[in-house]
Write an enzyme that holds these catalytic residues in place. Structure first.
Site, PDB file in Angstrom:
ATOM      1  N   GLU A  84       6.265  -0.274  -5.541  1.00 15.25           N
ATOM      2  CA  GLU A  84       5.060  -0.573  -6.336  1.00 15.25           C
ATOM      3  C   GLU A  84       3.905  -0.437  -5.373  1.00 15.25           C
ATOM      4  O   GLU A  84       3.703  -1.301  -4.514  1.00 15.25           O
ATOM      5  CB  GLU A  84       5.107  -2.019  -6.833  1.00 15.25           C
ATOM      6  CG  GLU A  84       6.179  -2.269  -7.851  1.00 15.25           C
ATOM      7  CD  GLU A  84       5.613  -2.315  -9.250  1.00 15.25           C
ATOM      8  OE1 GLU A  84       4.550  -1.716  -9.488  1.00 15.25           O
ATOM      9  OE2 GLU A  84       6.241  -2.953 -10.096  1.00 15.25           O
TER      10      GLU A  84
ATOM     11  N   GLN B 167     -10.013  -6.983   5.032  1.00 14.30           N
ATOM     12  CA  GLN B 167     -10.351  -6.499   3.696  1.00 14.30           C
ATOM     13  C   GLN B 167     -11.840  -6.689   3.415  1.00 14.30           C
ATOM     14  O   GLN B 167     -12.511  -5.823   2.848  1.00 14.30           O
ATOM     15  CB  GLN B 167      -9.499  -7.244   2.650  1.00 14.30           C
ATOM     16  CG  GLN B 167      -9.578  -6.681   1.252  1.00 14.30           C
ATOM     17  CD  GLN B 167      -9.169  -5.222   1.189  1.00 14.30           C
ATOM     18  OE1 GLN B 167      -8.326  -4.774   1.955  1.00 14.30           O
ATOM     19  NE2 GLN B 167      -9.791  -4.471   0.312  1.00 14.30           N
TER      20      GLN B 167
ATOM     21  N   SER C 270       0.826  -1.216   0.000  1.00 14.66           N
ATOM     22  CA  SER C 270       0.000   0.000   0.000  1.00 14.66           C
ATOM     23  C   SER C 270       0.867   1.276   0.000  1.00 14.66           C
ATOM     24  O   SER C 270       2.023   1.254   0.446  1.00 14.66           O
ATOM     25  CB  SER C 270      -0.909  -0.001   1.223  1.00 14.66           C
ATOM     26  OG  SER C 270      -0.117   0.067   2.383  1.00 14.66           O
TER      27      SER C 270
ATOM     28  N   CYS D 154      -3.745  -4.581  -7.625  1.00 16.68           N
ATOM     29  CA  CYS D 154      -3.371  -3.168  -7.590  1.00 16.68           C
ATOM     30  C   CYS D 154      -3.824  -2.469  -8.857  1.00 16.68           C
ATOM     31  O   CYS D 154      -4.316  -1.352  -8.835  1.00 16.68           O
ATOM     32  CB  CYS D 154      -1.861  -3.041  -7.428  1.00 16.68           C
ATOM     33  SG  CYS D 154      -0.945  -3.957  -8.667  1.00 16.68           S
TER      34      CYS D 154
ATOM     35  N   GLU E 139      -9.200   3.245  -2.732  1.00 12.68           N
ATOM     36  CA  GLU E 139      -8.811   2.008  -3.411  1.00 12.68           C
ATOM     37  C   GLU E 139      -9.628   0.898  -2.765  1.00 12.68           C
ATOM     38  O   GLU E 139      -9.286   0.406  -1.693  1.00 12.68           O
ATOM     39  CB  GLU E 139      -7.311   1.753  -3.211  1.00 12.68           C
ATOM     40  CG  GLU E 139      -6.866   0.546  -3.998  1.00 12.68           C
ATOM     41  CD  GLU E 139      -5.428   0.109  -3.716  1.00 12.68           C
ATOM     42  OE1 GLU E 139      -4.878   0.403  -2.650  1.00 12.68           O
ATOM     43  OE2 GLU E 139      -4.879  -0.578  -4.595  1.00 12.68           O
TER      44      GLU E 139
HETATM   45  P1  NAD Z   1       0.624  -3.534   3.045  1.00  8.14           P
HETATM   46  O1  NAD Z   1       1.293  -2.277   2.655  1.00  8.14           O
HETATM   47  O2  NAD Z   1      -0.232  -3.540   4.249  1.00  8.14           O
HETATM   48  O3  NAD Z   1       1.700  -4.710   3.275  1.00  8.14           O
HETATM   49  C1  NAD Z   1       2.631  -5.080   2.293  1.00  8.14           C
HETATM   50  C2  NAD Z   1       3.839  -5.720   2.958  1.00  8.14           C
HETATM   51  O4  NAD Z   1       4.489  -4.724   3.762  1.00  8.14           O
HETATM   52  C3  NAD Z   1       3.490  -6.864   3.921  1.00  8.14           C
HETATM   53  O5  NAD Z   1       4.484  -7.865   3.838  1.00  8.14           O
HETATM   54  C4  NAD Z   1       3.509  -6.172   5.269  1.00  8.14           C
HETATM   55  O6  NAD Z   1       3.758  -7.050   6.358  1.00  8.14           O
HETATM   56  C5  NAD Z   1       4.658  -5.193   5.091  1.00  8.14           C
HETATM   57  N1  NAD Z   1       4.599  -4.035   6.005  1.00  8.14           N
HETATM   58  C6  NAD Z   1       3.504  -3.509   6.613  1.00  8.14           C
HETATM   59  N2  NAD Z   1       3.869  -2.462   7.396  1.00  8.14           N
HETATM   60  C7  NAD Z   1       5.212  -2.331   7.269  1.00  8.14           C
HETATM   61  C8  NAD Z   1       6.165  -1.423   7.809  1.00  8.14           C
HETATM   62  N3  NAD Z   1       5.813  -0.462   8.675  1.00  8.14           N
HETATM   63  N4  NAD Z   1       7.462  -1.558   7.459  1.00  8.14           N
HETATM   64  C9  NAD Z   1       7.850  -2.521   6.580  1.00  8.14           C
HETATM   65  N5  NAD Z   1       6.981  -3.420   6.049  1.00  8.14           N
HETATM   66  C10 NAD Z   1       5.675  -3.324   6.374  1.00  8.14           C
HETATM   67  O7  NAD Z   1      -0.189  -4.005   1.750  1.00  8.14           O
HETATM   68  P2  NAD Z   1      -1.164  -5.249   1.607  1.00  8.14           P
HETATM   69  O8  NAD Z   1      -2.430  -4.935   2.345  1.00  8.14           O
HETATM   70  O9  NAD Z   1      -0.420  -6.498   1.916  1.00  8.14           O
HETATM   71  O10 NAD Z   1      -1.440  -5.266   0.014  1.00  8.14           O
HETATM   72  C11 NAD Z   1      -2.423  -4.513  -0.598  1.00  8.14           C
HETATM   73  C12 NAD Z   1      -1.859  -3.213  -1.134  1.00  8.14           C
HETATM   74  O11 NAD Z   1      -0.756  -3.488  -1.975  1.00  8.14           O
HETATM   75  C13 NAD Z   1      -2.839  -2.447  -1.998  1.00  8.14           C
HETATM   76  O12 NAD Z   1      -2.731  -1.078  -1.706  1.00  8.14           O
HETATM   77  C14 NAD Z   1      -2.369  -2.713  -3.409  1.00  8.14           C
HETATM   78  O13 NAD Z   1      -2.713  -1.757  -4.366  1.00  8.14           O
HETATM   79  C15 NAD Z   1      -0.901  -2.782  -3.207  1.00  8.14           C
HETATM   80  N6  NAD Z   1      -0.275  -3.523  -4.307  1.00  8.14           N
HETATM   81  C16 NAD Z   1       0.462  -2.842  -5.241  1.00  8.14           C
HETATM   82  C17 NAD Z   1       0.998  -3.515  -6.343  1.00  8.14           C
HETATM   83  C18 NAD Z   1       1.774  -2.802  -7.422  1.00  8.14           C
HETATM   84  O14 NAD Z   1       2.436  -3.481  -8.204  1.00  8.14           O
HETATM   85  N7  NAD Z   1       1.709  -1.496  -7.528  1.00  8.14           N
HETATM   86  C19 NAD Z   1       0.797  -4.889  -6.464  1.00  8.14           C
HETATM   87  C20 NAD Z   1       0.047  -5.542  -5.487  1.00  8.14           C
HETATM   88  C21 NAD Z   1      -0.471  -4.853  -4.403  1.00  8.14           C
END
Ligand code: NAD
Length: 482
Positions: A251, A333, A230, A286, A387
């Site tokens: 990303e 979610q 995110s 995403c 989103e």
């Molecule tokens: P998230 O940001 O909550 O978590 C992603 C990863 O980051 C997880 O492994 C999580 O444990 C880790 N994380 C969380 N907090 C952290 C911190 N403070 N420091 C370091 N790491 C941390 O996202 P999510 O809920 O797992 O996934 C959904 C989101 O991802 C949506 O916003 C979606 O659009 C995005 N996404 C983007 C792409 C892209 O290619 N642009 C692809 C897939 C998903």
């Protein structure tokens, strides 16, 4: 002989040694919440430090291994993984919620990333000679060092492999942190391939973002962070990682618009592509279409056609062959999307939930949701601006193209967009005006060519076009003059 499903529950990997943690979190099947799939270890900050130690040590030799050797090992690993795809499909479905078709596609793409990446490396690594200098100049490449790969839960396989594989091929060592909602397929596949590389080249630490993720990003020995997730977390990572000069590949989130122009050919195949653009992986993508702007002259026709298309969607457990859309992945979610829909209704939105329940009797046992088309909403409403990451799509009419482009760009996100028109020249003109990392004409999908990627702009990422399967993200170029 490869052991299928090596035990990965509650395990993590440091320096070639699989360790077990007593601190765990359960992984459950989103199609049947009472079904236990496995456990994920909740690693500590000390585990992260040890994983970075191991990666730092292994980097000394791995970075000096010839490209031929690195490519050969990767090919061998790809071969191993290719023999256990079928067995992993159901594990992936059970922990993620995807359909069997979606899960298999993702797994096969990971094998392709490995074998095509190895071929690409051999071609790409060669020095580039620059003419017209007083000296003979060549541009050469070298790996950067310890690389952190942090991935999300929605498509954990491909989003881990698309980053970790080019990093390893380029001579870096990796510390991978998958998301805790569905880490098991990632772990099991990495367990199959890790023995093709020297100990410490691949390390895996699992657990919460606030402990494991933050410790990894704050470690000054990590030279590169490849993060997919995110926007909110991406910003935190940018701040946390600033204690040293790291290269960041981000990303992030998206709120992709699709623009339907007056001359769009809304034939059956086009409507199907729009449905897939919206509902692939239950909308938890995403780069899914997250809002549709339709010219008023085609609005009713479009909504009507989309409804008919959604009526065919069969929602159920991804394991069942008749299912065309699985459940949402996790409770948080699921609740978020349900509440968003509820709040939209409260402000007067018209919500039509369409599609078929595969098994009404077990509907309440999982995070199932019928796809919904939402109308009578303004461009400023919460559902249009957020989103949603779920199977609910707002459809908004427009009268004038400039107004449509303005609404499409009126967001902090800039991941993908699509333009639906019979006029290719108009599509390119509009694409030039849309703020997105990539724009599709009469489609909204992913790039089939694995070498090519265009991350988001604005708050969807740090735009860095890749033409070499991501190898360029994990390498420093240097000039050599003689
Ligand atoms: P998230 O940001 O909550 O978590 C992603 C990863 O980051 C997880 O492994 C999580 O444990 C880790 N994380 C969380 N907090 C952290 C911190 N403070 N420091 C370091 N790491 C941390 O996202 P999510 O809920 O797992 O996934 C959904 C989101 O991802 C949506 O916003 C979606 O659009 C995005 N996404 C983007 C792409 C892209 O290619 N642009 C692809 C897939 C998903």
């Amino acid at each position: 002989m490869i052991s299928v499903f090596p035990e990965v529950s509650s395990q993590y990997l440091i320096g070639g040694e699989w360790k077990t943690s007593s601190k765990i979190k359960e992984v459950r099947n989103p199609a049947k919440i009472t079904e236990f799939v496995g456990e994920v270890a909740l690693c500590s900050e000390t585990d992260v430090t040890q994983a970075v130690d191991a990666a730092e040590n292994a980097f000394k030799a791995w970075s000096r291994t010839s490209v031929d050797e690195r490519a050969k090992r990767m090919k061998e690993a790809a071969e191993k993984l290719s023999t256990v795809i079928e067995e992993h499909v159901s594990l992936f479905v059970r922990e993620n919620g995807k359909t069997m078709v979606e899960a298999k596609k993702d797994l096969l793409r990971c094998v392709e990333v490995m074998s095509k990446g190895a071929d690409t490396l051999l071609e790409w690594w060669k020095p580039v000679h620059v003419e017209g200098q007083a000296q003979k100049v060549q541009i050469r490449k070298r790996p950067r060092g310890v690389t952190a790969v942090i991935s999300p839960w929605n498509s954990p396989m491909i989003l881990t492999f698309k980053r970790a594989i080019p990093a390893i091929l380029a001579g870096n060592t990796v510390v991978i942190k998958p998301a805790t909602y569905c880490p098991l397929t990632v772990m099991s596949c990495l367990k199959i391939i890790e023995s093709s590389f020297p100990p410490g080249v691949i390390n895996i630490v699992t657990g919460s973002g606030s402990v494991v993720g933050e410790a990894l990003c704050g470690d000054t020995r990590v030279r590169t962070i490849a993060f997919t997730g995110s926007t909110e977390t991406g910003k935190k990572i940018m701040s946390l990682s600033s204690n040293s000069v790291k290269k960041l590949y981000m990303e992030l989130g998206g709120n992709d618009p699709a623009l339907i122009l007056p001359d769009a050919d809304l034939n059956e195949a086009a409507i199907k592509r729009i449905r897939l653009g919206i509902l692939r992986a239950s909308g938890q993508v995403c780069s899914a279409i997250k809002r549709v702007y339709v010219h008023e002259s085609r609005y009713e026709e479009f909504v009507d056609k989309l409804k008919k298309e959604f009526e065919r969607v069969v929602v159920g457990s991804g394991i069942q062959p008749d299912t065309t859309m699985g459940p949402l992945n996790n409770r948080s979610q699921f609740n978020f999307v349900k509440e968003l829909l509820e709040r939209s209704k409260q402000i007067g939105a018209q919500v039509e939930s369409i599609g078929q329940k595969l098994d009404s009797a077990s509907w309440e046992e999982g995070y199932f949701m019928l796809p919904s088309i939402v109308t009578n909403l303004s461009h400023d409403s919460e559902l249009v601006r957020a989103e949603q990451f779920g199977p609910i799509i707002p459809v908004i009419p427009f009268a004038d193209l400039d107004e449509a482009i303005e609404m499409a760009n009126d967001t902090e996100f800039g991941l993908r967009a699509s333009v639906w028109t019979s006029n290719e020249t108009a599509a390119i003109d509009i694409a030039d005006r849309l703020e997105a990392g990539a724009v599709f004409h009469n489609n909204h999908t992913v790039f089939q060519n694995l070498r090519l990627d265009f991350p988001g702009i604005k708050e969807s990422g740090l735009s860095q076009e890749t033409r070499w399967g991501g190898l360029e993200l994990f390498t420093d170029c240097y000039g050599f003059a003689d």
